[in-house]
Design an enzyme around this catalytic site. Structure first.
Site, mmCIF file in Angstrom:
data_model
loop_
_atom_site.group_PDB
_atom_site.id
_atom_site.type_symbol
_atom_site.label_atom_id
_atom_site.label_comp_id
_atom_site.label_asym_id
_atom_site.label_seq_id
_atom_site.Cartn_x
_atom_site.Cartn_y
_atom_site.Cartn_z
ATOM 1 N N ASP A 163 0.803 -1.232 0.000
ATOM 2 C CA ASP A 163 0.000 0.000 0.000
ATOM 3 C C ASP A 163 0.834 1.279 0.000
ATOM 4 O O ASP A 163 0.401 2.303 -0.519
ATOM 5 C CB ASP A 163 -1.035 0.001 1.147
ATOM 6 C CG ASP A 163 -0.446 0.161 2.536
ATOM 7 O OD1 ASP A 163 0.776 -0.071 2.699
ATOM 8 O OD2 ASP A 163 -1.208 0.498 3.466
ATOM 9 N N GLU A 416 4.621 -10.592 4.722
ATOM 10 C CA GLU A 416 3.353 -11.113 4.226
ATOM 11 C C GLU A 416 3.444 -11.764 2.854
ATOM 12 O O GLU A 416 2.634 -11.463 1.958
ATOM 13 C CB GLU A 416 2.288 -10.012 4.217
ATOM 14 C CG GLU A 416 2.013 -9.438 5.589
ATOM 15 C CD GLU A 416 0.761 -8.592 5.655
ATOM 16 O OE1 GLU A 416 0.244 -8.206 4.601
ATOM 17 O OE2 GLU A 416 0.295 -8.334 6.774
ATOM 18 N N TYR A 471 -5.389 -8.346 11.820
ATOM 19 C CA TYR A 471 -6.356 -7.246 11.699
ATOM 20 C C TYR A 471 -7.772 -7.683 12.064
ATOM 21 O O TYR A 471 -8.728 -7.255 11.433
ATOM 22 C CB TYR A 471 -6.284 -6.645 10.292
ATOM 23 C CG TYR A 471 -5.000 -5.837 10.124
ATOM 24 C CD1 TYR A 471 -4.899 -4.561 10.656
ATOM 25 C CD2 TYR A 471 -3.903 -6.384 9.480
ATOM 26 C CE1 TYR A 471 -3.726 -3.832 10.542
ATOM 27 C CE2 TYR A 471 -2.720 -5.666 9.356
ATOM 28 C CZ TYR A 471 -2.630 -4.386 9.890
ATOM 29 O OH TYR A 471 -1.465 -3.667 9.785
ATOM 30 N N GLU A 507 2.109 -6.400 13.484
ATOM 31 C CA GLU A 507 1.132 -5.394 13.038
ATOM 32 C C GLU A 507 -0.206 -5.690 13.688
ATOM 33 O O GLU A 507 -0.678 -6.835 13.672
ATOM 34 C CB GLU A 507 0.936 -5.415 11.509
ATOM 35 C CG GLU A 507 2.101 -4.861 10.727
ATOM 36 C CD GLU A 507 1.828 -4.772 9.217
ATOM 37 O OE1 GLU A 507 0.644 -4.645 8.817
ATOM 38 O OE2 GLU A 507 2.807 -4.830 8.450
HETATM 39 C C1 GCB Z 1 -0.500 -5.059 6.146
HETATM 40 C C2 GCB Z 1 0.789 -4.664 5.514
HETATM 41 C C3 GCB Z 1 1.069 -3.179 5.648
HETATM 42 C C4 GCB Z 1 -0.210 -2.387 5.392
HETATM 43 C C5 GCB Z 1 -1.220 -2.800 6.434
HETATM 44 C C6 GCB Z 1 -2.544 -2.063 6.287
HETATM 45 O O1 GCB Z 1 -0.740 -6.178 6.470
HETATM 46 O O2 GCB Z 1 1.881 -5.395 6.015
HETATM 47 O O3 GCB Z 1 2.077 -2.821 4.744
HETATM 48 O O4 GCB Z 1 0.010 -1.011 5.442
HETATM 49 O O5 GCB Z 1 -1.480 -4.164 6.332
HETATM 50 O O6 GCB Z 1 -2.732 -1.030 6.928
HETATM 51 O O7 GCB Z 1 -3.375 -2.525 5.528
#
Ligand code: GCB
Length: 595
Positions: A163, A416, A471, A507
């Site tokens: 992203d 990832e 997430y 993350e």
């Molecule tokens: C992820 C990625 C990271 C993104 C993040 C997001 O899993 O590793 O580069 O910025 O999610 O905020 O979607």
């Protein structure tokens, strides 16, 4: 790979400042020989900086292809007789360089340094022209990968699978420096303990065969604490002051090269932090003591300068991290400027050091969305042997550059990637083996996305530490934090049962629009971000195998445009201008508890 330094036998000159820039979307410069004369139709451009956001011009921001940089510099007459080296700390994503009319070096990969011996091509006591063509194209062979769409009207559009915005240019300083002709090439230092004695093993590589290498180690006050001779050896330091998280104590190793009459040929100073790291069972040990990572995934990202290194911003970011109580960060998703690692060394900040291999998963885009049917990322037409070669080289250059930094405790070789398809195992087996061969003193890892259960992952056993990006409560169930709590805990317990390895959550987080408030949990509000982090923290505290939490993200950052991003990724705990959101205060309360 040694950094340029000033010293008794060496001198360096920074070429930071305003260069000239000409974009070359048609790729004409290589055939027309633009390096041969002052760049026509060029504009001023700061180095270091990304070029993308300097001008209010979409063709600059979205440029795809070659960008020509040029400067001219006086080389001091006193440098005659010295060996002169031209070094670029980074050129994103690849570059070819000319000195006056001669091509001197090409390099692939946007975040590691490269250099050339330019003694024969520069004139000391004269003004010399330096030209670099910097190319920003991402392909199936590059790290990170991407593909270019060719439009009927001739426009070329870069697409990629991560992203963050594809900033490009000369992101870090450029140097001219001297060394004596017989000189030290490289120094490798590893450290361990024998009781309270520090044991520093060194290797000094030099170009002089018959010369004598003398090595001494000095403590922070400059007092000599150990000496040795020879290209390899061991220095023992009784009552050593270890390097430790929060205590960036550094010794200095002075390596000198002398000829048979004892005359000094070369002198190089290398900082040394004496510490050990180990993943043992489900613990991560620094100096034999369990360590818990608290901190962030970061980016080198700021308004105007893009990914360009900036000391003011660096010191500010470290100060903000300290304010939150963070003790660590990950160089997501590429090797950071060496200035950053030096700072981390000196201040006892722990670093997970990552290659630029991000976006190697065609089943998620920008870290987010599965397309439905599972496809293999690794194939001859997509990420194949050519990418694997680039990736191997990226690992080699990362370790060569960062091996002596005590702050670096773990290599992350990819973020990832596709880890479920059987091809992933073939792809990663040689990469993991190479990382281990290059450095047996640090654990290795890759960062796992939520694509397969611990049983389905085809590569976990190749690595020492489980790094998870999760997430729940955001991409998965964005309005249900109760379910997020249950699912996260169930999954983490599964990982802990299946794999006897420490787990770091590299993350977790939620996009948050600063100033958007709510009395009920509502995605994008400051309250939701804080509550989501609290949910995760409760779970981490219940699962013993979790030895670290790094919030995504330190600060809001620029991304490629898209409907899932409102002027960038807003998962920062700080805004892009580094103002705190509410979550920054709750992290500070958690991470500074007991201070
Ligand atoms: C992820 C990625 C990271 C993104 C993040 C997001 O899993 O590793 O580069 O910025 O999610 O905020 O979607």
């Amino acid at each position: 790979m040694l950094r340029p330094q000033d010293g008794p036998t060496r001198e360096r000159r920074s070429l930071s400042g305003l260069w000239r820039l000409r974009l070359d979307p048609e790729g004409a410069g290589r055939t027309e020989g633009w390096w041969r004369s002052p760049l026509a139709a060029a504009v001023d451009i700061p180095v270091p900086a990304s070029y993308n956001d300097i001008f209010p011009d979409v063709t600059v921001r979205d440029h795809v292809g070659d960008a020509w940089y040029q400067t001219s510099t006086w080389v001091p007459a006193r440098w005659a007789g010295e060996r002169i080296v031209l070094r670029f700390d980074a050129a994103t994503h690849r570059a070819t360089v000319w000195v006056n009319d001669t091509e001197v070096v090409s390099h692939e990969g946007g975040y590691t340094p490269f250099e050339a011996d330019v003694t024969a091509h520069l004139l000391p006591g004269a003004e010399n022209r330096i030209t670099a063509v910097v190319n920003n194209e991402l392909t199936w062979e590059s790290i990170p990968p991407g593909r270019i769409e060719e439009h009927a009207d001739g426009r070329r559009k870069q697409r990629y699978f991560h992203d963050f915005f594809n900033y490009a240019g000369l992101h870090r300083p450029v140097w001219l420096y001297t060394t004596p002709s017989t000189h030290i090439n490289d120094i490798t230092v590893t450290t361990t303990f024998d009781g309270t004695t520090g044991v520093v093993t060194y290797q000094v590589d030099s170009t002089g065969k018959t010369d004598t290498v003398l090595v001494s180690l000095h403590d922070a006050s400059g007092t000599e604490v150990a000496t040795a001779t020879g290209t390899t050896g061991v220095l023992r330091v009784p009552d050593v002051h270890p390097w430790a998280p929060g205590d960036g104590y550094l010794y200095e190793l002075r390596a000198t090269l002398r000829d048979s009459t004892g005359r000094l040929l070369d002198d190089y100073r290398q900082t040394v932090g004496v510490r050990t790291v180990e993943a043992r069972g489900q613990q991560f040990l620094i100096n034999g003591t369990p360590f818990y990572f608290k901190g962030f995934g970061k980016h080198e990202d700021a308004a105007v300068r893009g990914r360009g290194h900036d000391d003011a911003l660096m010191v500010h970011d470290f100060a903000l991290m300290e304010w939150t109580g963070a003790n660590s960060f990950r160089t997501s998703h590429y090797p950071y400027a060496e200035e950053v690692l030096d700072y981390a060394d000196r201040h006892g900040v722990v670093v997970i050091d990552e290659t630029a291999a991000v976006g190697q998963n065609l089943n998620i885009a920008g870290g987010v969305f599965a397309s439905g049917k599972q496809m293999s990322t690794f194939s001859p037409d997509t990420i194949g042997q050519a990418a694997q070669r680039t990736h191997l080289q990226a690992i080699r250059e990362l370790v060569a550059r960062d091996k002596n930094h005590p702050s670096v405790v773990l290599w992350s070789i990819a973020n990832e990637p596709d880890n479920v398809q059987p091809e992933a195992r073939d792809y990663f087996t040689p990469l993991a083996a190479e990382a281990r061969r290059l450095d047996s003193t640090r654990p290795i890892a890759y960062v796992n996305a939520l694509m397969g259960s611990p049983d389905q992952c085809a590569v976990t056993d190749l690595f020492d530490v489980v790094l998870l990006n999760r997430y729940y409560g955001w991409y998965f169930g964005p309005d249900d934090l109760a379910t997020a709590e249950t699912e996260l805990e169930a999954e983490l317990r599964q990982w802990a049962e299946r794999h006897d390895k420490p787990i770091v959550i590299t993350e977790y987080g939620a996009d948050t629009y600063p100033g958007l408030r709510s009395t009920v949990p509502s995605p994008w509000t400051e309250e939701y971000q804080t509550e989501l982090l609290d949910v995760y923290h409760r779970v981490f505290d219940r699962v013993d195998a979790v030895v670290g939490e790094q919030v995504w993200h330190f600060a809001d950052f620029a991304t490629a445009p898209g409907v899932f991003r409102v002027d960038g990724n807003k998962k920062g705990v700080f805004t892009r201008e580094r103002r705190p959101k509410s979550a920054a205060f709750s992290l500070r309360t958690r991470w500074r508890k007991g201070d």
